[in-house]
Design a protein around this motif. Sequence first.
Motif, PDB file in Angstrom:
ATOM      1  N   ASP A 104      27.342  43.026  41.169  1.00 38.18           N
ATOM      2  CA  ASP A 104      26.336  42.091  40.678  1.00 38.18           C
ATOM      3  C   ASP A 104      26.967  40.704  40.739  1.00 38.18           C
ATOM      4  O   ASP A 104      27.903  40.404  39.980  1.00 38.18           O
ATOM      5  N   PRO A 105      26.513  39.825  41.643  1.00 41.84           N
ATOM      6  CA  PRO A 105      27.186  38.530  41.817  1.00 41.84           C
ATOM      7  C   PRO A 105      27.088  37.632  40.589  1.00 41.84           C
ATOM      8  O   PRO A 105      27.969  36.808  40.355  1.00 41.84           O
ATOM      9  N   HIS A 106      26.036  37.810  39.787  1.00 41.05           N
ATOM     10  CA  HIS A 106      25.882  36.960  38.600  1.00 41.05           C
ATOM     11  C   HIS A 106      26.961  37.322  37.574  1.00 41.05           C
ATOM     12  O   HIS A 106      27.624  36.449  37.010  1.00 41.05           O
ATOM     13  N   GLU A 107      27.128  38.622  37.356  1.00 42.01           N
ATOM     14  CA  GLU A 107      28.156  39.061  36.399  1.00 42.01           C
ATOM     15  C   GLU A 107      29.553  38.718  36.905  1.00 42.01           C
ATOM     16  O   GLU A 107      30.432  38.309  36.141  1.00 42.01           O
ATOM     17  N   TRP A 108      29.734  38.870  38.204  1.00 38.91           N
ATOM     18  CA  TRP A 108      31.067  38.594  38.773  1.00 38.91           C
ATOM     19  C   TRP A 108      31.394  37.103  38.680  1.00 38.91           C
ATOM     20  O   TRP A 108      32.509  36.713  38.338  1.00 38.91           O
ATOM     21  N   ILE A 137      19.176  36.941  45.151  1.00 40.82           N
ATOM     22  CA  ILE A 137      20.004  36.178  44.195  1.00 40.82           C
ATOM     23  C   ILE A 137      19.114  35.398  43.215  1.00 40.82           C
ATOM     24  O   ILE A 137      18.127  34.778  43.625  1.00 40.82           O
ATOM     25  N   ASP A 138      19.517  35.414  41.947  1.00 44.63           N
ATOM     26  CA  ASP A 138      18.804  34.668  40.903  1.00 44.63           C
ATOM     27  C   ASP A 138      19.502  33.309  40.755  1.00 44.63           C
ATOM     28  O   ASP A 138      20.523  33.182  40.084  1.00 44.63           O
ATOM     29  N   TRP A 139      18.938  32.287  41.399  1.00 40.65           N
ATOM     30  CA  TRP A 139      19.624  30.983  41.451  1.00 40.65           C
ATOM     31  C   TRP A 139      19.606  30.263  40.114  1.00 40.65           C
ATOM     32  O   TRP A 139      20.510  29.482  39.828  1.00 40.65           O
ATOM     33  N   GLU A 140      18.602  30.548  39.290  1.00 40.63           N
ATOM     34  CA  GLU A 140      18.611  29.927  37.945  1.00 40.63           C
ATOM     35  C   GLU A 140      19.844  30.397  37.193  1.00 40.63           C
ATOM     36  O   GLU A 140      20.507  29.621  36.509  1.00 40.63           O
TER      37      GLU A 140
END
Length: 275
Positions: free
Chosen positions: A189-193, A235-238
Motif C-alpha cells: 500500500d503506497p500510502h502506508e509505506w 493512487i489516492d493523491w489527496e
Amino acid sequence: MGKVGIGLNLEAVRTSHKSFEWGVQFAAEIGYEYIEPMVHWGRELLSEARYFHSVSMLDDPFRVRDEVEKHGLKLSALSSHSQASKPEIAVEYLKQAARFAKEAGAPIINTHEGHKQPWTTKEEDFVLIRYSLMEALKVCERRGIKIGFEMHQTYSLIPELYDRCLNLVDSPNLGANFDTGNAYLGGEDPHEWLNRVRDRVIHIHAKDISVEQSDAERGKVMGTAVGCACGEGVIDWERIVSICRSVPQDIVLSVECGTLDQAERSFTHLKSIIG
Ligand SMILES: O=C1C[C@@H](O)[C@H](O)[C@@H](O)C1=O
C-alpha cells in the motif's frame, strides 16, 4: 509544514520523440513549476538529433540551467538512474551526475538499486549497494547534493529492505525518492509505506497505475517506466499530498506519465488538490 510542488519528469515526452528543450517549454506552458530531466553518459544519436529528451553529461550543465530559467521553472532533481548494485556502472555515473547537478542547479540526483546479478548473494549485494552509495555520497556531500534512492527492484520493493538500503550509509544526503507506482506494483500500500518513510522522503515520483495495468502486473513486476495520468488510477493523491504536508521538508511530486495528454491531465488533477 513543508511546501508541496508539482513537477514533470521529462519521460512524459519520450513517446513523442521530443528534445529536452521542447520538454521544458511544454512543461512551462502547462503550468508545471519544476522539471526532472534525464541525464546520460557519452553521446548517442537520438539525443544529439533532438528526438529524445535526455541530456548528455558531456554537455555544459548551463545548457540545462539556462533553459530552465528561461521558462521560469526549477529543477526538482536529475533522473540519473544507475544500478547501485553494480558499482562499475553506478559509481562514476553518480559522481558525474552530482557534479553536473551542482552546476545545473538540481538539488537531488535520483537512482535505484538496479537489476540483481544472478551470481551474487543478498549480503554481497548490500555491500555492493553500500559501496556505490558511499562513493557517490562523498562527492554529493561536498556539493550539497542529495541522492534520492528509489524502490525499484529485488530488495527495495520490500519496505524493511528499503529501510536497510536507506541506512547503508549514515549521511544526511541520502534520502528516499518515493515512487508511488513502483511501490503499488510491488504489492504494497503506497500510502502506508510513504507514511512509514515520511522522515526520509526528499522527492516523489508521482506515478499512478491504471486498473488495467494493476490487474496485469501487480505483484509480478519490479517497477514500471511510467504510469497513467495522476487521478485516473489507483493512487489516492489527496492522501499522498496530506502525508507530504505533514513533514517539514519541501517535496516535489514529479509526475511520471507516458504521454503529453497525461502530463496535462496529471497537472490539472494535482493542482486541484494542492491549490
Ligand atoms: O523512477 C523511474 C525513473 C524512470 O525514468 C524509469 O523509467 C522508471 O523505471 C522509474 O521508475
